[in-house]
Design a protein around this motif. Structure first.
Motif, mmCIF file in Angstrom:
data_model
loop_
_atom_site.group_PDB
_atom_site.id
_atom_site.type_symbol
_atom_site.label_atom_id
_atom_site.label_comp_id
_atom_site.label_asym_id
_atom_site.label_seq_id
_atom_site.Cartn_x
_atom_site.Cartn_y
_atom_site.Cartn_z
ATOM 1 N N ASP A 18 -29.039 -27.867 14.354
ATOM 2 C CA ASP A 18 -28.290 -29.118 14.395
ATOM 3 C C ASP A 18 -27.258 -29.216 13.272
ATOM 4 O O ASP A 18 -26.354 -30.043 13.331
ATOM 5 C CB ASP A 18 -29.248 -30.318 14.285
ATOM 6 C CG ASP A 18 -30.238 -30.374 15.438
ATOM 7 O OD1 ASP A 18 -29.808 -30.180 16.593
ATOM 8 O OD2 ASP A 18 -31.435 -30.593 15.166
ATOM 9 N N LEU A 19 -27.402 -28.395 12.250
ATOM 10 C CA LEU A 19 -26.540 -28.474 11.070
ATOM 11 C C LEU A 19 -25.680 -27.235 10.839
ATOM 12 O O LEU A 19 -24.637 -27.321 10.203
ATOM 13 C CB LEU A 19 -27.402 -28.692 9.818
ATOM 14 C CG LEU A 19 -28.252 -29.947 9.775
ATOM 15 C CD1 LEU A 19 -29.210 -29.894 8.600
ATOM 16 C CD2 LEU A 19 -27.370 -31.175 9.694
ATOM 17 N N MET A 20 -26.117 -26.097 11.328
ATOM 18 C CA MET A 20 -25.482 -24.827 10.967
ATOM 19 C C MET A 20 -24.110 -24.657 11.586
ATOM 20 O O MET A 20 -23.764 -25.270 12.593
ATOM 21 C CB MET A 20 -26.370 -23.657 11.377
ATOM 22 C CG MET A 20 -26.417 -23.404 12.874
ATOM 23 S SD MET A 20 -27.509 -22.015 13.251
ATOM 24 C CE MET A 20 -27.044 -21.727 14.960
ATOM 25 N N PRO A 118 -29.196 -6.690 -1.695
ATOM 26 C CA PRO A 118 -30.094 -6.557 -0.548
ATOM 27 C C PRO A 118 -31.033 -7.748 -0.355
ATOM 28 O O PRO A 118 -31.627 -7.891 0.704
ATOM 29 C CB PRO A 118 -30.868 -5.279 -0.845
ATOM 30 C CG PRO A 118 -30.808 -5.127 -2.318
ATOM 31 C CD PRO A 118 -29.532 -5.761 -2.771
ATOM 32 N N HIS A 119 -31.145 -8.598 -1.366
ATOM 33 C CA HIS A 119 -32.019 -9.770 -1.236
ATOM 34 C C HIS A 119 -31.259 -10.867 -0.492
ATOM 35 O O HIS A 119 -30.198 -11.295 -0.922
ATOM 36 C CB HIS A 119 -32.471 -10.264 -2.607
ATOM 37 C CG HIS A 119 -33.455 -11.386 -2.528
ATOM 38 N ND1 HIS A 119 -34.747 -11.200 -2.092
ATOM 39 C CD2 HIS A 119 -33.326 -12.701 -2.790
ATOM 40 C CE1 HIS A 119 -35.376 -12.359 -2.105
ATOM 41 N NE2 HIS A 119 -34.532 -13.279 -2.522
ATOM 42 N N ILE A 120 -31.809 -11.305 0.623
ATOM 43 C CA ILE A 120 -31.135 -12.249 1.503
ATOM 44 C C ILE A 120 -31.945 -13.532 1.583
ATOM 45 O O ILE A 120 -33.171 -13.491 1.707
ATOM 46 C CB ILE A 120 -31.019 -11.665 2.921
ATOM 47 C CG1 ILE A 120 -30.351 -10.296 2.889
ATOM 48 C CG2 ILE A 120 -30.267 -12.611 3.837
ATOM 49 C CD1 ILE A 120 -30.827 -9.394 3.972
ATOM 50 N N HIS A 121 -31.270 -14.644 1.531
ATOM 51 C CA HIS A 121 -31.921 -15.930 1.754
ATOM 52 C C HIS A 121 -31.576 -16.347 3.177
ATOM 53 O O HIS A 121 -30.418 -16.612 3.499
ATOM 54 C CB HIS A 121 -31.434 -16.972 0.743
ATOM 55 C CG HIS A 121 -31.801 -16.625 -0.660
ATOM 56 N ND1 HIS A 121 -33.079 -16.765 -1.152
ATOM 57 C CD2 HIS A 121 -31.080 -16.100 -1.667
ATOM 58 C CE1 HIS A 121 -33.114 -16.365 -2.405
ATOM 59 N NE2 HIS A 121 -31.910 -15.950 -2.741
ATOM 60 N N SER A 122 -32.600 -16.363 4.012
ATOM 61 C CA SER A 122 -32.372 -16.678 5.418
ATOM 62 C C SER A 122 -33.541 -17.471 5.973
ATOM 63 O O SER A 122 -34.597 -17.580 5.350
ATOM 64 C CB SER A 122 -32.180 -15.390 6.231
ATOM 65 O OG SER A 122 -33.374 -14.628 6.231
ATOM 66 N N CYS A 123 -33.315 -18.011 7.156
ATOM 67 C CA CYS A 123 -34.378 -18.709 7.875
ATOM 68 C C CYS A 123 -34.200 -18.431 9.363
ATOM 69 O O CYS A 123 -33.115 -18.082 9.817
ATOM 70 C CB CYS A 123 -34.353 -20.208 7.580
ATOM 71 S SG CYS A 123 -32.874 -21.069 8.133
ATOM 72 N N ASP A 124 -35.267 -18.591 10.096
ATOM 73 C CA ASP A 124 -35.249 -18.376 11.534
ATOM 74 C C ASP A 124 -34.568 -19.554 12.228
ATOM 75 O O ASP A 124 -34.570 -20.680 11.729
ATOM 76 C CB ASP A 124 -36.690 -18.227 12.040
ATOM 77 C CG ASP A 124 -36.736 -17.906 13.512
ATOM 78 O OD1 ASP A 124 -36.439 -16.738 13.870
ATOM 79 O OD2 ASP A 124 -37.020 -18.817 14.317
ATOM 80 N N ILE A 125 -34.033 -19.312 13.382
ATOM 81 C CA ILE A 125 -33.312 -20.316 14.151
ATOM 82 C C ILE A 125 -34.201 -21.523 14.509
ATOM 83 O O ILE A 125 -33.706 -22.623 14.729
ATOM 84 C CB ILE A 125 -32.705 -19.680 15.427
ATOM 85 C CG1 ILE A 125 -31.640 -20.597 16.027
ATOM 86 C CG2 ILE A 125 -33.781 -19.313 16.425
ATOM 87 C CD1 ILE A 125 -30.772 -19.920 17.054
ATOM 88 N N ASN A 126 -35.508 -21.334 14.524
ATOM 89 C CA ASN A 126 -36.428 -22.424 14.866
ATOM 90 C C ASN A 126 -36.896 -23.230 13.656
ATOM 91 O O ASN A 126 -37.724 -24.128 13.791
ATOM 92 C CB ASN A 126 -37.642 -21.868 15.612
ATOM 93 C CG ASN A 126 -37.245 -21.244 16.926
ATOM 94 O OD1 ASN A 126 -36.494 -21.841 17.699
ATOM 95 N ND2 ASN A 126 -37.700 -20.035 17.181
ATOM 96 N N THR A 127 -36.367 -22.942 12.484
ATOM 97 C CA THR A 127 -36.766 -23.629 11.256
ATOM 98 C C THR A 127 -36.299 -25.073 11.274
ATOM 99 O O THR A 127 -35.176 -25.369 11.702
ATOM 100 C CB THR A 127 -36.170 -22.905 10.024
ATOM 101 O OG1 THR A 127 -36.613 -21.554 10.046
ATOM 102 C CG2 THR A 127 -36.574 -23.576 8.729
ATOM 103 N N SER A 128 -37.153 -25.958 10.806
ATOM 104 C CA SER A 128 -36.745 -27.366 10.705
ATOM 105 C C SER A 128 -35.726 -27.511 9.586
ATOM 106 O O SER A 128 -35.717 -26.728 8.629
ATOM 107 C CB SER A 128 -37.958 -28.258 10.424
ATOM 108 O OG SER A 128 -38.416 -28.055 9.103
#
Length: 168
Positions: A18-20, A118-128
């Motif tokens: 909803d925000l990305m 190589p360190h990435i800050h990410s989240c899955d598409i289903n993350t609140s």
């Protein structure tokens, strides 16, 4: 200006989708640093997620990484790492003269893989959205790459959260 409490809690019902922002520009780990610099200039950006040939997320690279690279001469070890990236781990036939020649043309021959983080800050598409916000605060970062099965599909930033909270 203070915000009503209901606006501050508004993100609890949202997901990162909803925000990305979508259409994230990515750099490939095999690109030369020269190509990466031209990519940043052409698109007027200061950083990008780095993907492998299978489009999986493997790192992040910024203008600061290019500047740091350009202000130092790569070590023989870094040049050998670049050669191994292209030719495999058991490289034969590269002598000191070859390494010296590659170092002289490092901006054209070294790859994004050699300067990326190589360190990435990410989240899955289903993350609140709330979980993503908590992760950004915990990791002290301003953006998270949003992935679907390891592939970048968007990015959510601190500014996205702020815009949502002050939207009317």
């Amino acid at each position: 200006m203070s915000l009503p409490d209901d606006r501050l809690s508004d993100i609890s019902a949202l997901h990162v989708t909803d925000l990305m922002s979508t259409g994230v520009l990515t750099a490939y780990e095999g690109w030369s640093i020269k190509r990466l610099a031209a990519f940043f200039v052409r698109h007027q950006i200061s950083g990008a997620p780095v993907v492998a040939s299978d489009d999986s997320l493997v790192g992040v690279v910024t203008k600061a990484d290019i500047i740091q690279f350009e202000t130092k001469t790569p070590s023989d070890t870094e040049v050998r790492k670049m050669v191994q990236f292209y030719y495999g781990p058991n490289v034969q036939g590269f002598n000191s003269a070859d390494i010296r020649r590659l170092k002289e043309k490092a901006i054209e021959t070294c790859t994004v893989n050699s300067i990326m983080t190589p360190h990435i800050h990410s989240c899955d598409i289903n993350t609140s959205a709330a979980s993503a916000c908590h992760l950004m605060v915990k990791e002290d970062v301003h953006r998270l790459f949003v992935t679907d099965n390891g592939r970048v599909v968007g990015v959510v930033t601190a500014m996205d959260f702020l815009r949502r909270m002050v939207a009317t």
